[in-house]
Design a protein around this motif. Structure first.
Motif, mmCIF file in Angstrom:
data_model
loop_
_atom_site.group_PDB
_atom_site.id
_atom_site.type_symbol
_atom_site.label_atom_id
_atom_site.label_comp_id
_atom_site.label_asym_id
_atom_site.label_seq_id
_atom_site.Cartn_x
_atom_site.Cartn_y
_atom_site.Cartn_z
ATOM 1 N N ASP A 4 -17.809 -28.779 -8.227
ATOM 2 C CA ASP A 4 -18.369 -28.695 -9.581
ATOM 3 C C ASP A 4 -17.238 -28.576 -10.604
ATOM 4 O O ASP A 4 -16.521 -27.576 -10.633
ATOM 5 N N PRO A 5 -17.061 -29.581 -11.482
ATOM 6 C CA PRO A 5 -15.957 -29.530 -12.453
ATOM 7 C C PRO A 5 -16.130 -28.459 -13.516
ATOM 8 O O PRO A 5 -15.177 -28.131 -14.229
ATOM 9 N N LEU A 6 -17.336 -27.913 -13.644
ATOM 10 C CA LEU A 6 -17.580 -26.884 -14.649
ATOM 11 C C LEU A 6 -17.226 -25.484 -14.150
ATOM 12 O O LEU A 6 -17.226 -24.534 -14.934
ATOM 13 N N ILE A 7 -16.921 -25.354 -12.865
ATOM 14 C CA ILE A 7 -16.592 -24.053 -12.275
ATOM 15 C C ILE A 7 -15.080 -23.968 -12.089
ATOM 16 O O ILE A 7 -14.489 -24.740 -11.327
ATOM 17 N N ASP A 8 -14.452 -23.042 -12.799
ATOM 18 C CA ASP A 8 -13.004 -22.828 -12.712
ATOM 19 C C ASP A 8 -12.764 -21.383 -12.268
ATOM 20 O O ASP A 8 -12.831 -20.457 -13.064
ATOM 21 N N LEU A 9 -12.481 -21.216 -10.977
ATOM 22 C CA LEU A 9 -12.323 -19.878 -10.421
ATOM 23 C C LEU A 9 -11.121 -19.145 -11.005
ATOM 24 O O LEU A 9 -11.096 -17.914 -11.048
ATOM 25 N N ASP A 10 -10.104 -19.896 -11.448
ATOM 26 C CA ASP A 10 -8.893 -19.255 -11.962
ATOM 27 C C ASP A 10 -9.155 -18.432 -13.219
ATOM 28 O O ASP A 10 -8.347 -17.559 -13.569
ATOM 29 N N HIS A 11 -10.254 -18.704 -13.931
ATOM 30 C CA HIS A 11 -10.562 -17.964 -15.147
ATOM 31 C C HIS A 11 -11.701 -16.970 -14.945
ATOM 32 O O HIS A 11 -12.336 -16.531 -15.906
ATOM 33 N N MET A 12 -11.957 -16.615 -13.685
ATOM 34 C CA MET A 12 -12.994 -15.636 -13.381
ATOM 35 C C MET A 12 -12.354 -14.369 -12.826
ATOM 36 O O MET A 12 -11.293 -14.422 -12.202
ATOM 37 N N PRO A 13 -12.981 -13.219 -13.030
ATOM 38 C CA PRO A 13 -12.426 -11.945 -12.549
ATOM 39 C C PRO A 13 -12.657 -11.752 -11.049
ATOM 40 O O PRO A 13 -13.343 -10.828 -10.615
ATOM 41 N N LEU A 14 -12.077 -12.647 -10.255
ATOM 42 C CA LEU A 14 -12.204 -12.600 -8.806
ATOM 43 C C LEU A 14 -10.935 -12.025 -8.186
ATOM 44 O O LEU A 14 -9.835 -12.198 -8.722
ATOM 45 N N ALA A 15 -11.088 -11.386 -7.049
ATOM 46 C CA ALA A 15 -9.940 -10.797 -6.360
ATOM 47 C C ALA A 15 -9.010 -11.895 -5.840
ATOM 48 O O ALA A 15 -9.435 -13.014 -5.529
ATOM 49 N N GLU A 16 -7.731 -11.549 -5.738
ATOM 50 C CA GLU A 16 -6.715 -12.471 -5.225
ATOM 51 C C GLU A 16 -6.610 -12.327 -3.704
ATOM 52 O O GLU A 16 -6.647 -11.222 -3.161
ATOM 53 N N VAL A 17 -6.458 -13.475 -3.038
ATOM 54 C CA VAL A 17 -6.347 -13.496 -1.584
ATOM 55 C C VAL A 17 -5.054 -14.210 -1.208
ATOM 56 O O VAL A 17 -4.773 -15.296 -1.718
ATOM 57 N N ASP A 20 6.084 -8.586 -5.916
ATOM 58 C CA ASP A 20 6.915 -9.400 -6.808
ATOM 59 C C ASP A 20 6.090 -10.091 -7.888
ATOM 60 O O ASP A 20 6.534 -10.230 -9.028
ATOM 61 N N GLU A 21 4.875 -10.509 -7.518
ATOM 62 C CA GLU A 21 4.049 -11.302 -8.434
ATOM 63 C C GLU A 21 3.140 -10.435 -9.296
ATOM 64 O O GLU A 21 2.556 -10.917 -10.261
ATOM 65 N N GLY A 22 3.016 -9.149 -8.970
ATOM 66 C CA GLY A 22 2.123 -8.286 -9.731
ATOM 67 C C GLY A 22 0.672 -8.471 -9.376
ATOM 68 O O GLY A 22 -0.215 -8.300 -10.225
ATOM 69 N N VAL A 23 0.401 -8.856 -8.131
ATOM 70 C CA VAL A 23 -0.967 -9.049 -7.663
ATOM 71 C C VAL A 23 -1.462 -7.741 -7.054
ATOM 72 O O VAL A 23 -0.766 -7.108 -6.259
ATOM 73 N N ASP A 24 -2.666 -7.345 -7.415
ATOM 74 C CA ASP A 24 -3.223 -6.076 -6.970
ATOM 75 C C ASP A 24 -4.036 -6.282 -5.692
ATOM 76 O O ASP A 24 -5.260 -6.435 -5.725
ATOM 77 N N LEU A 25 -3.362 -6.273 -4.553
ATOM 78 C CA LEU A 25 -4.060 -6.421 -3.285
ATOM 79 C C LEU A 25 -4.885 -5.181 -2.945
ATOM 80 O O LEU A 25 -5.849 -5.257 -2.178
ATOM 81 N N GLU A 26 -4.511 -4.031 -3.529
ATOM 82 C CA GLU A 26 -5.302 -2.823 -3.300
ATOM 83 C C GLU A 26 -6.719 -2.997 -3.860
ATOM 84 O O GLU A 26 -7.691 -2.536 -3.258
ATOM 85 N N ALA A 27 -6.808 -3.647 -5.012
ATOM 86 C CA ALA A 27 -8.128 -3.893 -5.598
ATOM 87 C C ALA A 27 -8.940 -4.836 -4.719
ATOM 88 O O ALA A 27 -10.152 -4.672 -4.557
ATOM 89 N N THR A 28 -8.276 -5.841 -4.141
ATOM 90 C CA THR A 28 -8.960 -6.763 -3.238
ATOM 91 C C THR A 28 -9.473 -6.025 -2.011
ATOM 92 O O THR A 28 -10.617 -6.227 -1.581
ATOM 93 N N ALA A 29 -8.634 -5.139 -1.438
ATOM 94 C CA ALA A 29 -9.044 -4.371 -0.267
ATOM 95 C C ALA A 29 -10.189 -3.414 -0.602
ATOM 96 O O ALA A 29 -11.135 -3.248 0.178
ATOM 97 N N LEU A 30 -10.116 -2.776 -1.793
ATOM 98 C CA LEU A 30 -11.175 -1.859 -2.205
ATOM 99 C C LEU A 30 -12.492 -2.602 -2.382
ATOM 100 O O LEU A 30 -13.551 -2.110 -1.974
ATOM 101 N N GLU A 31 -12.442 -3.789 -2.994
ATOM 102 C CA GLU A 31 -13.659 -4.567 -3.172
ATOM 103 C C GLU A 31 -14.264 -4.932 -1.826
ATOM 104 O O GLU A 31 -15.486 -4.870 -1.638
ATOM 105 N N ALA A 32 -13.413 -5.323 -0.863
ATOM 106 C CA ALA A 32 -13.904 -5.686 0.463
ATOM 107 C C ALA A 32 -14.555 -4.491 1.150
ATOM 108 O O ALA A 32 -15.591 -4.617 1.817
#
Length: 558
Positions: A491-504, A530-542
């Protein structure tokens, strides 16, 4: 695009083994991510915001239509042209205060929520309008009457600075993506109907009381009527709940660590930071607001004065002639809002700009004929582009900014543009006519602003049928939510990069093969730091959801 680093995901560095680098992708959408609009809540949200816009424009209509009546009350010894310029200047002063209110309430709305701020703006706005009806005139306190009038209008302008920006933000966040243009357009329908109601009330009073009584006390009645009307509006405003989109973004922000959230798009920023980050879309929005409101205020606030002072109509006809045009135009606004959901915001805004350029001169030539049918025709030609402009700004402009800073950015863009161009339109146009003696100056002014507005549309990000940036998709049914998740890859109307989704984290080889990594993989942890990615938030969400995140995009099965 996924963020990629050169961290090795393995110890083998021989040339026969493809080198792997760590990338971070947004996780895939799940059905429970998609916001399914509660229709009863949506109706309540629209009703609760419409009443504020209606209240605001009721006052604009009343004040604009009483300018020639109120002039002798506050400046009885001045020339009529000076009285008119003073009242038009006072009207413009309201808009001078709007940017300050827009900045303050926009920042506050992004911090504590839309609903509470919108309640505060409506209470202040209604109280200021009611206070206008209580002001003493020149006969009681001399020149201080004029000073008090300006002071009350400034207070009113400060509160209205947060009203429209907040209302458009609120309804845009409540509405489903595919019908946002239609539902947001009801705000401006309410605005112009409020203006028409104010104008109609003034007309009835003028016809029943007569001009002498209007000058003595009748001009106060419409402003005093704002008291009970404001109380009703406040009741409806207090019944609405917080925008689900904003609440979801706030929850996502709270799940992130404080240090990372401070540098993240999902964190609310102050006014200066908003200007630095979003100056391009703010500039585009300001130009479009200027073009649209120049035409809108020329039709509403200035036209009664123009018909009375320049075209020889009496005050009653100067007011009455615009009312049917405003009512018909208001009822057509949702139609153009729906049209933008089908063909896009940009094409509809181009129609508004082009029709202003083409129709302005014929419109004022028709008004110049002097007959009532010709004047109505001219007013209708001016109303046509307004319908296409305003119906789409309410949905197009909030979609240019992320959820966390949407109210603040809208407060800056909308109110500075309205202050410089919209609210000053009656004053500028009247001054141009007096300076040149050319009654066609309004047409030239409208054409010039719409030329610039038409160019600005090229730089506007198309937002029709798309999720708001920084927000999850919003749909009208569970079936539609399942369809969005099922077709998210194509779907070209769905852009995940601009959604508040966890990083994997994923490991990507030089030949493009991607493998999802565990959240506790050493290379993923090093890359995240190094990149400033919050993997703790991803783990907490899971942990909270009980579901392991799945990276978006093609993933190899291992």
């Amino acid at each position: 695009m996924p963020r990629e680093l050169s961290h090795s995901a393995g110890e083998n560095t021989e040339q026969t083994t493809p080198r792997r680098r760590i990338a971070f992708r947004k996780r895939r959408l799940r059905v429970d991510d998609v916001n399914v609009v509660d229709r009863s809540m949506l109706r309540r949200a629209i009703g609760g915001t419409i009443v504020g816009n209606t209240m605001e424009w009721f006052d604009v209509g009343v004040f604009g239509y009483l300018i020639t009546t109120m002039g002798p009350v506050f400046l009885p010894d001045a020339d009529p042209s000076v009285q008119t310029l003073f009242l038009l200047g006072t009207f413009a002063a309201t808009f001078v205060a709007r940017p300050a209110g827009g900045v303050f309430f926009g920042w506050l709305g992004d911090k504590i929520g839309r609903q509470r701020v919108l309640a505060a703006t409506l209470i202040t706005m209604a109280a200021s309008t009611f206070a206008l009806g209580l002001l003493p005139g020149y006969a009681q306190i001399g020149i201080w009457a004029a000073v008090l009038l300006v002071a009350v209008k400034l207070a009113q302008g400060f509160s209205t600075g947060g009203e429209y920006a907040g209302a458009t933000t609120f309804v845009s966040e409540y509405a489903a993506d595919r019908r946002r243009g239609f539902f947001a357009s009801f705000l401006d329908m309410g605005s112009y109907l409020g203006f028409a109601v104010g104008a109609a009330l003034v007309s009835v009073l003028q016809m029943t009381l007569g001009q002498a009584a209007m000058g003595d006390y009748g001009w106060r009645i419409p402003f005093l009527a704002a008291g009970p009307l404001g109380a009703i509006a406040i009741y409806f405003r207090l019944r609405i709940e917080e925008s689900p989109t904003f609440q979801a973004a706030l929850d996502a922000q709270q799940n992130s660590t404080q240090e990372l959230a401070a540098n993240d798009e999902a964190a609310p920023k102050g006014p200066l930071a908003i200007l630095k980050l979003y100056w391009r879309p703010i500039l585009v929005a300001m130009v479009l607001v200027a073009a649209a409101n120049t035409v809108g205020y020329a039709l509403t606030s200035y036209m009664p004065t123009y018909l009375t002072a320049s075209k020889g109509y009496d005050e009653v006809h100067g007011t009455l002639l615009t009312i049917p045009v405003l009512v018909v135009m208001s009822l057509c606004i949702p139609l153009t809002g729906r049209l933008s959901d089908r063909i896009g915001r940009r094409p509809v805004l181009w129609i508004g700009a082009a029709s202003t350029i083409v129709l302005s001169i014929p419109a004022f030539l028709l008004i110049g004929v002097g007959s009532i049918p010709a004047t109505l025709g001219g007013l209708a030609l001016i109303a046509f582009p307004v319908t296409f402009y305003v119906a789409n700004l309410a949905s197009a402009l909030p979609a240019q900014f992320p959820t966390a800073n949407r109210y603040g950015a809208m407060g800056i863009a909308y109110n500075f543009a309205v202050a410089i161009f919209g609210g000053t339109t009656p004053f500028i146009v009247d001054a141009l006519i007096h300076a040149t003696g050319d009654d066609m100056m309004p047409a030239y002014y409208l054409m010039g602003t719409s030329v610039v507005g038409g160019i600005a549309v090229f730089f506007l990000q198309e937002s029709a049928r798309r999720p708001l940036p920084g927000s999850m998709p919003s749909v009208e049914s569970d079936a539609e939510a399942r369809a969005v998740v099922e077709h998210q890859d194509e779907d070209p109307l769905i852009d995940l990069d601009h959604m508040p989704l966890a990083e994997v984290p994923v490991a990507v080889t030089d030949d493009g093969l991607a493998v999802q990594l565990p959240l506790d993989h050493p290379a993923a942890i090093a890359a995240a730091e190094d990149e400033g990615v919050d993997l703790e938030a991803t783990a907490l969400e899971a942990e909270v959801s009980g579901e392991e995140p799945v990276a978006s995009g093609p993933i190899a099965q291992v």
